[in-house]
Enzyme design. Structure first.
Site, PDB file in Angstrom:
ATOM      1  N   ASP A  65       9.441  28.418  27.880  1.00  0.00           N
ATOM      2  CA  ASP A  65       9.396  27.236  28.034  1.00  0.00           C
ATOM      3  C   ASP A  65      10.247  27.083  28.456  1.00  0.00           C
ATOM      4  OD1 ASP A  65       8.093  24.552  28.898  1.00  0.00           O
ATOM      5  OD2 ASP A  65       9.577  23.618  28.339  1.00  0.00           O
ATOM      6  N   PHE A 143      11.085  31.739  43.300  1.00  0.00           N
ATOM      7  CA  PHE A 143      10.356  29.983  43.561  1.00  0.00           C
ATOM      8  C   PHE A 143      10.976  29.128  42.931  1.00  0.00           C
ATOM      9  CE2 PHE A 143       9.860  29.873  38.743  1.00  0.00           C
ATOM     10  CZ  PHE A 143       9.938  30.637  37.857  1.00  0.00           C
ATOM     11  N   ARG A 172      15.464  34.140  31.557  1.00  0.00           N
ATOM     12  CA  ARG A 172      14.494  34.488  30.977  1.00  0.00           C
ATOM     13  C   ARG A 172      14.397  35.922  30.038  1.00  0.00           C
ATOM     14  NH1 ARG A 172      11.128  33.188  34.695  1.00  0.00           N
ATOM     15  NH2 ARG A 172      11.177  31.424  34.199  1.00  0.00           N
TER      16      ARG A 172
HETATM   17  P1  IMP Z   1       8.071  25.878  32.476  1.00  0.00           P
HETATM   18  O1  IMP Z   1       8.750  26.895  31.550  1.00  0.00           O
HETATM   19  O2  IMP Z   1       6.844  26.391  33.306  1.00  0.00           O
HETATM   20  O3  IMP Z   1       7.499  24.188  32.456  1.00  0.00           O
HETATM   21  O4  IMP Z   1       8.773  25.776  33.900  1.00  0.00           O
HETATM   22  C1  IMP Z   1       9.620  24.201  33.904  1.00  0.00           C
HETATM   23  C2  IMP Z   1      10.360  24.180  35.959  1.00  0.00           C
HETATM   24  O5  IMP Z   1      11.538  25.272  35.786  1.00  0.00           O
HETATM   25  C3  IMP Z   1       9.487  25.097  36.386  1.00  0.00           C
HETATM   26  O6  IMP Z   1       7.921  24.350  37.113  1.00  0.00           O
HETATM   27  C4  IMP Z   1      10.390  25.277  37.421  1.00  0.00           C
HETATM   28  O7  IMP Z   1      10.522  24.070  38.758  1.00  0.00           O
HETATM   29  C5  IMP Z   1      11.916  25.314  36.920  1.00  0.00           C
HETATM   30  N1  IMP Z   1      12.370  27.054  36.165  1.00  0.00           N
HETATM   31  C6  IMP Z   1      11.484  27.700  35.525  1.00  0.00           C
HETATM   32  N2  IMP Z   1      12.068  29.249  35.219  1.00  0.00           N
HETATM   33  C7  IMP Z   1      13.081  28.910  37.014  1.00  0.00           C
HETATM   34  C8  IMP Z   1      13.261  30.673  37.340  1.00  0.00           C
HETATM   35  O8  IMP Z   1      13.663  31.471  37.134  1.00  0.00           O
HETATM   36  N3  IMP Z   1      13.712  30.186  38.902  1.00  0.00           N
HETATM   37  C9  IMP Z   1      13.543  28.569  39.306  1.00  0.00           C
HETATM   38  N4  IMP Z   1      12.612  27.528  39.267  1.00  0.00           N
HETATM   39  C10 IMP Z   1      12.621  28.133  37.373  1.00  0.00           C
END
Ligand code: IMP
Length: 189
Positions: A65, A143, A172
């Site tokens: 997350d 993205f 990450r």
């Molecule tokens: P989740 O971990 O899938 O809930 O992601 C949360 C949100 O954070 C994603 O939908 C993206 O909008 C943003 N996000 C997380 N990691 C990245 C990244 O590496 N690049 C750009 N946006 C990110």
């Protein structure tokens, strides 16, 4: 040993595969099993989600997350990153940041990997610090917030770097490296 990565995000799968590919004795399989995302910190979301998944599939599983935190906006969008990206998007963020210059544009990405097996839950964290750019800049890589985030030590946004370049320094990468170290130690026990 097979470990499942529960996510519906193909970008995350690609990044995780790059980072974990040389882990001998471990196979990673991405599965798109939905799990409840509670409202809370990244740590709470990961822990709740991965426990739910482990109870459901009873196999070693991890989730990741993450979020984008702008310091001058007191961490916004943070745990609302996905929603904010889908609503006001990067243009909306740049508009909110219009009056802020230089150091006031500090931001970071944070990632929390939650892993669960028969021994319980473990969390691994990674952060990458940098700035919000003044305009959207992308070469088509990445993205979401990648096209408005410039990591420390760089002039380019994440979206101007290849996935390989981004994955050398990303939040990450850092969380997954900590997870990888843990798995290596676990395998050698
Ligand atoms: P989740 O971990 O899938 O809930 O992601 C949360 C949100 O954070 C994603 O939908 C993206 O909008 C943003 N996000 C997380 N990691 C990245 C990244 O590496 N690049 C750009 N946006 C990110």
């Amino acid at each position: 040993m097979r470990i499942y990565f529960a996510t519906g995000n193909p970008h995350k799968v690609k990044e995780a595969e790059l980072i974990l590919k040389d882990l001998e004795g471990i196979e990673i399989e991405a599965v798109d099993i939905p799990y409840p995302e509670i409202q809370g910190t990244l740590e709470e979301v990961s822990e709740f989600g991965v426990k739910y998944l482990y109870r459901k599939i009873k196999k070693p599983v991890f989730v990741e997350d993450s979020g984008f935190f702008i310091e001058v906006l007191k961490g916004f969008p943070g745990t609302y990153s996905r929603y904010v990206q889908e609503t006001i998007g990067n243009r909306g963020i740049l508009k909110l940041m219009e009056d802020f210059k230089g150091e006031e544009r500090r931001a970071y990405f944070k990632s929390v990997v939650g892993y669960c097996d028969e021994e319980g839950v473990r969390l691994f964290k990674g952060v990458v610090r940098g700035w919000v750019s003044y305009e959207i800049r992308s070469k088509g890589y990445g993205f979401a917030y990648d096209s408005i985030f410039i990591p420390e030590g760089e002039n380019r946004t994440f979206a101007e770097m290849t996935t390989e370049e981004k994955s050398r320094i990303s939040h990450r990468r850092r969380a997954l490296e900590a997870f990888k170290d843990y798995l290596k130690k676990k395998l050698s026990r």
